[in-house]
Motif scaffolding. Sequence first.
Motif, mmCIF file in Angstrom:
data_model
loop_
_atom_site.group_PDB
_atom_site.id
_atom_site.type_symbol
_atom_site.label_atom_id
_atom_site.label_comp_id
_atom_site.label_asym_id
_atom_site.label_seq_id
_atom_site.Cartn_x
_atom_site.Cartn_y
_atom_site.Cartn_z
ATOM 1 N N SER A 4 -15.186 -2.461 -3.245
ATOM 2 C CA SER A 4 -14.098 -3.148 -3.943
ATOM 3 C C SER A 4 -13.270 -2.165 -4.768
ATOM 4 C CB SER A 4 -14.648 -4.258 -4.841
ATOM 5 O OG SER A 4 -15.485 -3.718 -5.852
ATOM 6 N N GLN A 7 -10.998 -0.346 -2.339
ATOM 7 C CA GLN A 7 -9.896 -1.215 -1.944
ATOM 8 C C GLN A 7 -8.864 -1.350 -3.057
ATOM 9 O OE1 GLN A 7 -11.929 -4.787 -0.816
ATOM 10 N NE2 GLN A 7 -12.216 -4.127 1.310
ATOM 11 N N HIS A 8 -9.336 -1.439 -4.295
ATOM 12 C CA HIS A 8 -8.425 -1.526 -5.429
ATOM 13 C C HIS A 8 -7.571 -0.258 -5.535
ATOM 14 C CE1 HIS A 8 -6.850 -2.353 -9.417
ATOM 15 N NE2 HIS A 8 -7.318 -1.168 -9.824
ATOM 16 N N THR A 10 -6.841 1.920 -3.122
ATOM 17 C CA THR A 10 -5.903 2.059 -1.998
ATOM 18 C C THR A 10 -4.750 1.068 -2.094
ATOM 19 O OG1 THR A 10 -7.347 0.629 -0.663
ATOM 20 C CG2 THR A 10 -7.593 3.014 -0.394
ATOM 21 N N ARG A 11 -5.005 -0.090 -2.693
ATOM 22 C CA ARG A 11 -3.906 -1.045 -2.897
ATOM 23 C C ARG A 11 -2.955 -0.565 -3.985
ATOM 24 N NH1 ARG A 11 -7.431 -5.413 -1.810
ATOM 25 N NH2 ARG A 11 -7.991 -5.534 -4.002
ATOM 26 N N ARG A 12 -3.520 -0.017 -5.038
ATOM 27 C CA ARG A 12 -2.693 0.437 -6.167
ATOM 28 C C ARG A 12 -1.969 1.751 -5.837
ATOM 29 N NH1 ARG A 12 -2.124 -0.732 -11.546
ATOM 30 N NH2 ARG A 12 -1.758 1.035 -12.942
ATOM 31 N N PRO A 14 -1.209 3.478 -2.487
ATOM 32 C CA PRO A 14 -1.285 3.506 -1.021
ATOM 33 C C PRO A 14 -1.121 4.900 -0.415
ATOM 34 C CG PRO A 14 0.770 2.484 -1.756
ATOM 35 C CD PRO A 14 -0.070 2.689 -2.969
ATOM 36 N N GLY A 197 6.087 -6.378 4.200
ATOM 37 C CA GLY A 197 4.786 -6.932 3.874
ATOM 38 C C GLY A 197 4.624 -8.382 4.241
#
Length: 198
Positions: A4, A7-8, A10-12, A14, A197
């Motif tokens: 998690s 993922q956080h 890579t989302r914040r 990119p 998106g």
Amino acid sequence: MNQSRVQHLTRRYPFLFALLLLLLAGGVNLALQRNLLEQRVLAGNLRVFMPLILLAVGQTIVIIGGGIDLSLGNMVSLGNAIMVTMILQDSSPDRILLGMAVTIGAGLLAGAFNGWAVAYLRLQPIVTTYATGFIYAGLALLILPRPGGQLPRDFLYSYREAPLGIPFQIYLIALVILFWLLLRSTRYGQFLYATGGK
């Protein structure tokens, strides 16, 4: 680091994965070529890769918007064909500016035609740009059937300039980064990300 958290991140951020790949590739290159960071070698590499960097920036904008452009390479061929037929070795500065303006104009028209076909004719970007790529390649061959062209020596040397001891390409990269930051802060940039998106 748990999944998690990754993922956080890579989302914040990119760009993080691409940055790690760049550092890894740079480390491998430095291990294999010890003089990689010498000014002469670095400047030579930047001269070779700068056109690809600029093309990648343009393609990135298209991809962020949810599209793809397969005709890009053939657009470059068309632009090169126009430039080397309009700008000769003994061309005057006015002729050089005209050749550059026509080349840029041809690229803008080709891109606008792709955009029109996708936006107004509702054709799939991958199909449209695959088809128009053949058109642009054909036009390039029509303009310049055989490889050739002799650009003015001063025109070529201007690409090798190093103002204040810094390769010219570093200034171009700085301008690209500035453009990117400005684009992201505009409403158009936000709409572009939102469109891609969906």
